[in-house]
Enzyme design. Structure first.
Site, PDB file in Angstrom:
ATOM      1  N   GLU A 236       0.957  -1.168  -0.003  1.00 21.91           N
ATOM      2  CA  GLU A 236       0.287   0.098  -0.181  1.00 21.91           C
ATOM      3  C   GLU A 236       0.970   1.269  -0.208  1.00 21.91           C
ATOM      4  O   GLU A 236       2.008   1.480   0.744  1.00 21.91           O
ATOM      5  CB  GLU A 236      -0.907   0.078   1.222  1.00 21.91           C
ATOM      6  CG  GLU A 236      -1.780   1.154   1.359  1.00 21.91           C
ATOM      7  CD  GLU A 236      -2.761   1.065   2.670  1.00 21.91           C
ATOM      8  OE1 GLU A 236      -2.313   0.387   3.542  1.00 21.91           O
ATOM      9  OE2 GLU A 236      -3.681   1.791   2.550  1.00 21.91           O
TER      10      GLU A 236
ATOM     11  N   LYS B  83      -9.336   2.656  -2.398  1.00 18.69           N
ATOM     12  CA  LYS B  83      -9.610   2.103  -1.054  1.00 18.69           C
ATOM     13  C   LYS B  83     -11.002   2.179  -0.668  1.00 18.69           C
ATOM     14  O   LYS B  83     -11.395   3.355  -0.489  1.00 18.69           O
ATOM     15  CB  LYS B  83      -8.520   2.668  -0.057  1.00 18.69           C
ATOM     16  CG  LYS B  83      -8.710   2.004   1.302  1.00 18.69           C
ATOM     17  CD  LYS B  83      -7.499   2.466   2.008  1.00 18.69           C
ATOM     18  CE  LYS B  83      -7.219   1.951   3.241  1.00 18.69           C
ATOM     19  NZ  LYS B  83      -6.207   2.044   3.855  1.00 18.69           N
TER      20      LYS B  83
ATOM     21  N   CYS C  53      -5.816  -2.897   2.203  1.00 17.45           N
ATOM     22  CA  CYS C  53      -5.440  -2.949   3.407  1.00 17.45           C
ATOM     23  C   CYS C  53      -6.689  -3.336   4.270  1.00 17.45           C
ATOM     24  O   CYS C  53      -7.193  -4.191   4.437  1.00 17.45           O
ATOM     25  CB  CYS C  53      -4.763  -1.866   3.891  1.00 17.45           C
ATOM     26  SG  CYS C  53      -4.118  -2.161   5.663  1.00 17.45           S
TER      27      CYS C  53
END
Ligand SMILES: NC(=O)NCCC(=O)O
Length: 383
Positions: A119, A195, A232
């Site tokens: 990330e 994300k 994540c």
């Protein structure tokens, strides 16, 4: 890196358990054994010279009568930041480009078809500081930025699909996003995936910088299979994995940045469970090392202010739909994990366990539609 950081669970088991017991412990902990891949000597030598761990494993699938095997290789790269966090920004980015360049070259020697980085790989994970400057200056255009250009060159040169998670600046309104750029092996940018879930926990103050993504659950059809990127914190959300899978993802990458004190007991479970539940492969990638920031920050928990997040524990691994997984990379070193998989395993496991066929999705959709209404009354029977 702290000198006393524990290196890896696997290493500890291997050095302390008798051989016969080790086989049983590994079977229970990791599932069906993943065979070691023979990697070319030139790659092993280059990894050792360049000071990173190189490991290779293979997941088998049954030979089918009608479909030929669909063997492909993925590469997962975990690494430290290269320069201190107060070095000039361009120097930090280009040092990271050089590091990744030399690791991707080794991935190419190992025949990797799709590689994924960690990330926001071009920068320190500075979102703990809550400072806007200088960190927002690391943001780049997903389409035109130097990092995307750099990855396009690598993708073309090595005939490799590249998943490049960056801090994105969308030029029109200067909006920031946490975004994975997906580059085809032709060198063309296939698209991007933002994300979906932004953490609000401990030092992960990412909501200061960017909002929840607006790209939904896009799946990218590549020459080597259908891939998706669950960035994540999205790994804590089973429905996030599920929706990528509903859109047909065969491999879901989970580029991450997370620290030992917070999430390590969850790490081996979540991506692996997602592979099982969704009949697909999942690839969990975490950065390594401890990153120091000049300004102190607090975690809003009454404890003392500090200069670092704690240790990012690496431990990147791949999980298969049959519940097996590879050993993890080290908790302390840069590393490249090369994994060969036959994508036919997804349908074979689906035919065996039938989670998708037996899923009562219409019922859940109906109930969920009611649950999200502000006047929802839970269905609880009381005496
Ligand atoms: N980068 C990120 O989303 N971290 C949140 C903490 C975690 O999910 O372990």
């Amino acid at each position: 890196m702290s000198a006393c950081e524990f290196e890896s669970l696997e290493k500890s088991l291997e050095s302390h358990l008798p051989e016969a017991e080790l086989v049983e412990v590994k079977r229970i902990l990791f599932g069906k054994e993943t065979k070691k891949l023979d990697l070319p000597a030139c790659a092993v030598e280059a990894a050792s010279e360049r000071d990173f761990e190189l490991k290779g494993y293979k997941f088998d699938a049954a030979q089918e009568q009608l479909r030929p095997p669909r063997n492909i290789r993925v590469g997962l790269i975990q690494h430290h930041i290269v320069l201190p966090t107060d070095a000039p920004i361009l120097d930090q980015i280009s040092a990271m480009h050089s590091r990744i360049g030399e690791m991707v070259e080794v991935a190419a020697m190992c025949g990797v078809n799709i590689v994924c980085f960690q990330e926001t790989w071009t920068m320190p994970f500075a979102f703990c500081t809550r400072e806007k400057e200088p960190w927002t200056e690391f943001a780049e255009s997903a389409e035109e930025g130097n990092t995307t250009r750099f990855c396009q060159e690598l993708a073309k040169k090595y005939n490799m699909v590249i998943v490049s998670p960056i801090l994105e600046r969308e030029e029109l309104h200067s909006t920031l996003w946490n975004t994975a750029v997906v580059i085809s092996n032709s060198g063309n940018m296939l698209g991007k995936s933002r994300k979906n879930h932004i953490p609000r926990i401990g030092d992960f103050n990412e909501s200061t910088y960017y909002m929840e993504g607006n790209t939904g659950h896009t799946v990218f059809q590549t020459q080597f299979g259908k891939i998706a990127v669950n960035i994540c914190y999205g790994r804590h959300h089973p429905l996030n994995w599920f929706m990528y899978s509903m859109n047909g993802a065969e491999i879901i990458f989970n580029p991450s940045a997370t620290v030992g004190a917070l999430s390590e007991p969850m790490w081996p479970i979540e991506a692996r469970n997602a592979a099982i539940a969704n009949h697909c492969f999942t690839c969990a990638i975490n950065r390594v090392g401890t990153e120091h920031f000049k300004s102190e920050f607090t975690s809003g928990d009454g404890k003392k202010a500090h200069h670092d997040f704690g240790h990012f524990y690496g431990s990147s691994y791949v999980a298969a739909p049959d519940g097996s997984r590879t050993p993890g990379l080290s908790r302390t070193r840069d590393g490249l994990l090369v994994v060969e998989m036959d994508l036919n395993l997804n349908r074979q496991i689906s035919d065996k366990w039938s989670f998708k066929m037996t899923g009562r999705y219409a019922e859940y959709a109906e109930e969920l539609a009611k649950v999200v209404q502000h006047d929802f009354k839970p269905k609880i029977v009381k005496e």
